[in-house]
Write a protein that holds these residues in place. Structure first.
Motif, PDB file in Angstrom:
ATOM      1  N   GLU A 194      62.376  48.867  31.986  1.00 37.51           N
ATOM      2  CA  GLU A 194      62.439  49.360  30.609  1.00 37.51           C
ATOM      3  C   GLU A 194      63.835  49.872  30.257  1.00 37.51           C
ATOM      4  N   GLU A 195      64.847  49.182  30.718  1.00 36.24           N
ATOM      5  CA  GLU A 195      66.216  49.653  30.548  1.00 36.24           C
ATOM      6  C   GLU A 195      66.867  49.189  29.249  1.00 36.24           C
ATOM      7  N   ARG A 196      66.330  48.133  28.632  1.00 38.32           N
ATOM      8  CA  ARG A 196      66.822  47.717  27.315  1.00 38.32           C
ATOM      9  C   ARG A 196      65.717  47.764  26.264  1.00 38.32           C
ATOM     10  N   VAL A 197      64.502  47.451  26.681  1.00 40.25           N
ATOM     11  CA  VAL A 197      63.363  47.465  25.763  1.00 40.25           C
ATOM     12  C   VAL A 197      62.258  48.315  26.377  1.00 40.25           C
ATOM     13  N   ARG A 198      61.810  49.289  25.647  1.00 36.42           N
ATOM     14  CA  ARG A 198      60.738  50.158  26.151  1.00 36.42           C
ATOM     15  C   ARG A 198      59.469  49.356  26.398  1.00 36.42           C
ATOM     16  N   ARG A 199      58.782  49.727  27.486  1.00 37.53           N
ATOM     17  CA  ARG A 199      57.512  49.133  27.892  1.00 37.53           C
ATOM     18  C   ARG A 199      57.639  47.676  28.352  1.00 37.53           C
ATOM     19  N   MET A 200      58.891  47.238  28.593  1.00 41.31           N
ATOM     20  CA  MET A 200      59.116  45.885  29.109  1.00 41.31           C
ATOM     21  C   MET A 200      59.849  45.960  30.443  1.00 41.31           C
ATOM     22  N   ARG A 201      59.402  45.124  31.385  1.00 41.16           N
ATOM     23  CA  ARG A 201      60.069  45.001  32.678  1.00 41.16           C
ATOM     24  C   ARG A 201      60.586  43.581  32.855  1.00 41.16           C
ATOM     25  N   CYS A 202      61.593  43.454  33.686  1.00 42.62           N
ATOM     26  CA  CYS A 202      62.230  42.151  33.862  1.00 42.62           C
ATOM     27  C   CYS A 202      62.720  41.983  35.287  1.00 42.62           C
ATOM     28  N   VAL A 218      68.809  33.866  35.509  1.00 37.22           N
ATOM     29  CA  VAL A 218      67.531  33.492  34.933  1.00 37.22           C
ATOM     30  C   VAL A 218      66.539  34.625  35.181  1.00 37.22           C
ATOM     31  N   SER A 219      65.627  34.836  34.243  1.00 42.66           N
ATOM     32  CA  SER A 219      64.703  35.961  34.407  1.00 42.66           C
ATOM     33  C   SER A 219      63.343  35.685  33.796  1.00 42.66           C
ATOM     34  N   ILE A 220      62.399  36.525  34.192  1.00 45.58           N
ATOM     35  CA  ILE A 220      61.085  36.611  33.567  1.00 45.58           C
ATOM     36  C   ILE A 220      60.920  38.052  33.104  1.00 45.58           C
ATOM     37  N   SER A 221      60.520  38.226  31.853  1.00 48.02           N
ATOM     38  CA  SER A 221      60.266  39.569  31.335  1.00 48.02           C
ATOM     39  C   SER A 221      58.874  39.616  30.726  1.00 48.02           C
ATOM     40  N   GLY A 222      58.259  40.793  30.825  1.00 49.45           N
ATOM     41  CA  GLY A 222      56.918  40.959  30.288  1.00 49.45           C
ATOM     42  C   GLY A 222      56.556  42.426  30.180  1.00 49.45           C
ATOM     43  N   PRO A 223      55.454  42.730  29.504  1.00 51.42           N
ATOM     44  CA  PRO A 223      55.008  44.117  29.369  1.00 51.42           C
ATOM     45  C   PRO A 223      54.756  44.738  30.733  1.00 51.42           C
ATOM     46  N   LYS A 224      55.085  46.010  30.869  1.00 44.84           N
ATOM     47  CA  LYS A 224      54.950  46.662  32.175  1.00 44.84           C
ATOM     48  C   LYS A 224      53.513  46.666  32.669  1.00 44.84           C
ATOM     49  N   THR A 225      52.543  46.572  31.759  1.00 48.18           N
ATOM     50  CA  THR A 225      51.137  46.542  32.172  1.00 48.18           C
ATOM     51  C   THR A 225      50.786  45.255  32.897  1.00 48.18           C
ATOM     52  N   ARG A 226      51.608  44.201  32.718  1.00 46.21           N
ATOM     53  CA  ARG A 226      51.374  42.933  33.420  1.00 46.21           C
ATOM     54  C   ARG A 226      52.371  42.715  34.554  1.00 46.21           C
ATOM     55  N   MET A 227      53.402  43.538  34.592  1.00 43.79           N
ATOM     56  CA  MET A 227      54.428  43.398  35.626  1.00 43.79           C
ATOM     57  C   MET A 227      54.246  44.521  36.638  1.00 43.79           C
ATOM     58  N   LEU A 228      53.189  44.382  37.440  1.00 43.49           N
ATOM     59  CA  LEU A 228      52.808  45.421  38.387  1.00 43.49           C
ATOM     60  C   LEU A 228      52.433  44.825  39.741  1.00 43.49           C
ATOM     61  N   GLY A 229      52.396  45.676  40.750  1.00 41.41           N
ATOM     62  CA  GLY A 229      51.859  45.335  42.064  1.00 41.41           C
ATOM     63  C   GLY A 229      52.456  44.087  42.684  1.00 41.41           C
ATOM     64  N   GLN A 230      51.606  43.303  43.316  1.00 42.53           N
ATOM     65  CA  GLN A 230      52.023  42.106  44.033  1.00 42.53           C
ATOM     66  C   GLN A 230      52.722  41.111  43.113  1.00 42.53           C
ATOM     67  N   ARG A 231      52.243  41.020  41.899  1.00 35.85           N
ATOM     68  CA  ARG A 231      52.841  40.073  40.948  1.00 35.85           C
ATOM     69  C   ARG A 231      54.293  40.445  40.677  1.00 35.85           C
ATOM     70  N   PHE A 232      54.556  41.719  40.471  1.00 34.74           N
ATOM     71  CA  PHE A 232      55.901  42.172  40.152  1.00 34.74           C
ATOM     72  C   PHE A 232      56.802  42.232  41.383  1.00 34.74           C
ATOM     73  N   GLU A 233      56.223  42.578  42.516  1.00 35.20           N
ATOM     74  CA  GLU A 233      57.017  42.798  43.722  1.00 35.20           C
ATOM     75  C   GLU A 233      57.257  41.538  44.541  1.00 35.20           C
ATOM     76  N   ASP A 234      56.431  40.507  44.344  1.00 35.01           N
ATOM     77  CA  ASP A 234      56.565  39.314  45.173  1.00 35.01           C
ATOM     78  C   ASP A 234      56.463  38.007  44.386  1.00 35.01           C
ATOM     79  N   GLU A 235      55.401  37.837  43.607  1.00 37.07           N
ATOM     80  CA  GLU A 235      55.165  36.548  42.952  1.00 37.07           C
ATOM     81  C   GLU A 235      56.260  36.197  41.944  1.00 37.07           C
ATOM     82  N   ILE A 236      56.534  37.104  41.023  1.00 32.96           N
ATOM     83  CA  ILE A 236      57.552  36.823  40.011  1.00 32.96           C
ATOM     84  C   ILE A 236      58.936  36.676  40.628  1.00 32.96           C
ATOM     85  N   PRO A 237      59.353  37.579  41.548  1.00 31.95           N
ATOM     86  CA  PRO A 237      60.668  37.396  42.167  1.00 31.95           C
ATOM     87  C   PRO A 237      60.843  36.031  42.829  1.00 31.95           C
TER      88      PRO A 237
END
Length: 254
Positions: A194-202, A218-237
């Motif tokens: 949430e460093e440029r847009v509130r409630r968004m992670r990238c 290149v990046s993927i960005s999405g609402p922090k409610t969907r960018m959590l846990g295994q998805r955020f820490e492993d799958e998306i990266p």
């Protein structure tokens, strides 16, 4: 921070300041332009009329707005970027696969420039249109690129553009930023909480040349409610790193 008004030709600088103001205000009258930029009304009018004659701005009943001719220039500049042609299909695949926003950024004149964006079925609407420019340190994309730049070049960028706080989470401390660079190089990707847009992670990965210098990210960005846990820490990266790697190979060897 160095002044950005030291252009050799003042008239050109004024015209570009006017265009920038029209974009920021989504249109303005001659008087508004004069007041905002501290210009005599006659000077503002002369610049606006010249820009109109060149078809760079349009006059809608006294309200001047940026014209679509800039699309022609932007489209040409983007088309000439090899990274855009190679990256576009990978971004589209990323967006379709994750359902989120996929982004391609390059650095130009010390700013991050969104070269292409693709939207998945669950993507939220953001302000990151093609050509949109941001401070590099405010995004995962920018930090991913800066982590693979010469340290002197990074410091020049920070001196020129500063480290403004866009949200409460924006990195504004140089020491903290450089510490993040070490982590980015070690893990292969950068994170934006949430460093440029509130409630968004990238999550972003750099696109490197043979010398490990950043050509883009290149990046993927999405609402922090969907960018959590295994998805955020492993799958998306992993998906982002894979896409960056494919673009790298095609950029360097195709």
């Amino acid at each position: 921070m160095k002044s950005e008004t030291d252009a050799p030709v003042k008239a050109t600088r004024v015209s570009m300041d006017i265009v920038q103001l029209l974009r920021e205000l989504d249109g303005a009258t001659t008087m508004e332009v004069a007041n905002q930029l501290g210009l005599p009304r006659s000077t503002a009018y002369d610049h606006l009329r010249t820009l109109e004659k060149l078809e760079l701005v349009v006059n809608d009943d006294g309200m001047y707005k940026v014209g679509t001719k800039f699309l022609e220039f932007g489209g040409y500049a983007r088309k000439k970027k090899k990274i855009f042609e190679i990256g576009k299909p990978e971004l589209q695949e990323l967006a379709e696969d994750t359902g989120e926003n996929a982004n391609l950024m390059i650095e130009e004149h010390g700013r991050g420039v969104f070269l292409f964006t693709a939207e998945g079925e669950n993507a939220v609407e953001l302000d990151t249109h093609h050509g949109y420019r941001v401070h590099l340190q405010t995004t995962a994309l920018g930090k991913a690129m800066m982590a693979h730049m010469d340290e002197d070049h990074v410091r020049e960028i920070l001196e020129r553009h500063g480290m403004p706080a866009i949200t409460d989470n924006t990195v504004t401390d140089e020491e903290k930023l450089f510490k993040q660079f070490n982590e980015i190089r070690e893990q292969g990707y950068a994170v934006d909480f949430e460093e440029r847009v509130r409630r968004m992670r990238c999550i972003a990965a750099p696109i490197l040349d043979d010398s490990d210098r950043a050509r883009g990210a290149v990046s993927i960005s999405g609402p922090k409610t969907r960018m959590l846990g295994q998805r955020f820490e492993d799958e998306i990266p992993q998906k982002v790193i894979r896409a960056a790697n494919v673009i790298e190979v095609n950029m360097n060897y195709a």
